[in-house]
Design an enzyme around this catalytic site. Structure first.
Site, PDB file in Angstrom:
ATOM      1  CG  HIS A   1       1.082   6.962 -19.960  1.00 58.31           C
ATOM      2  ND1 HIS A   1      -0.601   7.675 -20.248  1.00 58.31           N
ATOM      3  CD2 HIS A   1       1.083   5.806 -20.189  1.00 58.31           C
ATOM      4  CE1 HIS A   1      -1.373   6.436 -20.580  1.00 58.31           C
ATOM      5  NE2 HIS A   1       0.095   5.342 -20.531  1.00 58.31           N
ATOM      6  CB  CYS A   2      -0.527  11.352 -16.184  1.00 58.35           C
ATOM      7  SG  CYS A   2       0.369  12.679 -16.285  1.00 58.35           S
ATOM      8  CB  VAL A   3      -4.253  13.014 -18.621  1.00 64.60           C
ATOM      9  CG1 VAL A   3      -5.057  13.102 -20.464  1.00 64.60           C
ATOM     10  CG2 VAL A   3      -5.217  12.383 -18.270  1.00 64.60           C
TER      11      VAL A   3
END
Length: 469
Positions: A27-29
């Protein structure tokens, strides 16, 4: 709320084809990023029906599900708990289906996203420290002059903030070593080696070239290697980390298990450091100089046109994921020059997106659509535009067009007024902490223009479109 989130996490797993269809998950932000075995099992429409999901799409070889900042971490942890008992390697990401550009973008994303909290946090502290210590922000004198008791606090804040940028090679080397599959602690050691206090500061390289400073050298087998540090550098530790991991992996194949503990680390670090000081560091420093000079040259050649184009293109770049490469570039720019026009433009783009969102809220036919638009607009004002783009503006098409047109206008104005940012940090109304105080009034004026232009164009076109029906 927690039970509802767990239920939706289960449904997300189901709508991507079940845990047996998940090859990898990160996942990212704001987004969950899935690598799937069978792409046809990804149910985009069902995913979008979930209240937690702000959008779902395919990009850069991954199936991405937009959740939003903060919440995405919780959902990711829940999904990992549900699938790791059956899939202990669920976090590994195959990339054989990516082209060269996608692999490069993904690599930058994997290395620089983990260090963003430290860089953004330092940027916010830097802004606060500048507000406290700069004259003319709240009156003629600086706050620390009017209130001497806070001078020590301001000094401490600036020290903490500058640490992240001065010692950024440690962050980059750690993250890159981890990404390449090596021992992250060796990456930290490599980063510390590159900024050792016995080395001449990298900031003095120009003085060495001009002859004002005489550097010291190591003499090794007839080679004279300059004792130059790589403070404020990004590319040298990035490439050096790759070499370190390459050596570490190959030494593991060659060295007997009983000797690995006492052989691999010292050999890998010594050889990598030698190659970095001899070849990698000087070469990557030159590449970084070319990169920085090239970008600054583009903005100097025709500043207003460059600002317009950057403003127009930023949100499309976010959609494709290509913005991660520019994040890395901006980290290098800030480390090298302590300013970036691009970051200043980025702080405005999200406000243009918010203007389109709130116009869509007024145009909404029902309470549900209105609530989604208001929620997305609020998120955009805080600098997170994915819920807006994938939930409101892109599905309706014309709001997205007007938001990026307004962002282009704002970009041109930013360059006309020569407003720059001093760090990565918050976007939207909270961006004053990374904008020098002398630009605040101009910056908020451009922000207001971007918001109301996007709002007006979206609302007027939406009304005309309704009347024409």
């Amino acid at each position: 709320m927690n039970n509802q989130m767990k239920q939706e996490a289960k449904e997300i797993i189901s709508f991507v084809g079940g845990d047996e269809n998940i090859n990898g998950l990160t996942h990212c932000v704001t987004r969950l990023r899935f690598n799937l075995k069978e792409e046809g099992k990804f149910n985009e429409e069902k995913l979008k029906e979930l209240p937690l999901v702000k959008g779902a799409f395919y990009s850069n070889g991954q199936y991405q599900v937009v959740i939003g900042p903060g919440t995405v971490d919780k959902v990711y942890d829940m999904i990992q708990e549900m699938i790791t008992t059956k899939k202990p390697t669920a976090t590994k990401e195959p990339s054989s289906n990516l082209n060269v550009l996608q692999k490069g973008l993904k690599l930058f994303s994997d290395v620089f996203i983990p260090i963003l909290p430290a860089i953004v946090g330092a940027g916010i502290l830097l802004g606060i420290g500048n507000i406290l210590s700069a004259p003319g922000v709240f009156g003629t004198d600086a706050l620390i002059a009017s209130y001497p008791g806070i001078k020590g606090l301001a000094d401490m804040i600036l020290m903490i903030a500058n640490t992240a940028f001065t010692y950024i090679p440690v962050l980059v080397a750690w993250s890159a070593t981890k990404r390449f599959g090596g021992n992250p602690l060796l990456g930290i050691l490599l980063g510390l080696v590159l900024i050792n206090a016995d080395l001449l500061s990298g900031a003095q390289l120009s003085s060495v070239i001009s002859g004002d400073v005489t550097p010291e050298y190591w003499s090794i087998f007839g080679l004279n290697i300059m004792k130059l540090g790589y403070q404020n550098s990004v590319l040298p530790p990035f490439v050096a980390a790759y070499v370190l991991v390459f050596l570490e992996k190959h030494l593991k194949k060659l060295i007997p298990d009983v000797l690995q503990l006492i052989v691999i680390a010292p050999v890998a670090i010594l050889v990598t450091a030698f190659l970095t000081f001899l070849i990698i560091g000087p070469t990557m420093n030159q590449v970084a100089t070319w990169l920085t000079s090239g970008i600054l040259g583009l903005f100097d050649f025709n500043p207003i046109l460059a600002g317009i184009l950057f403003g127009l293109l930023w949100e499309p770049l976010v959609v494709t994921g290509m913005h991660h490469a520019l994040i890395a570039v901006n980290i290098q720019l800030i480390a090298s020059t302590q300013q970036s026009f691009m970051l200043s433009i980025i702080t405005i783009v999200c406000v243009a997106e918010a203007g389109a969102d709130f116009a869509m809220a007024l145009l909404a036919k029902n309470k549900t659509d209105r609530g989604i638009a208001v929620s997305a607009g609020t998120s955009s004002l805080l600098g997170v535009t994915e819920p807006s783009m994938f939930g409101v503006t892109i599905p309706a098409k014309f709001p997205f067009l007007f938001s990026i047109l307004s962002a282009g206008v704002a970009g041109g104005l930013i360059m006309l007024l020569k407003i720059y940012a001093v760090s990565l940090g918050p976007s939207g109304p909270l961006s004053f902490v990374i904008i020098p105080a002398q630009f605040w009034m101009k910056h908020y004026l451009v922000m207001a223009i971007a918001f109301f232009l996007s709002f007006s164009l979206t609302f007027l076109y939406g009304r005309i479109k309704k009347l024409s029906k």
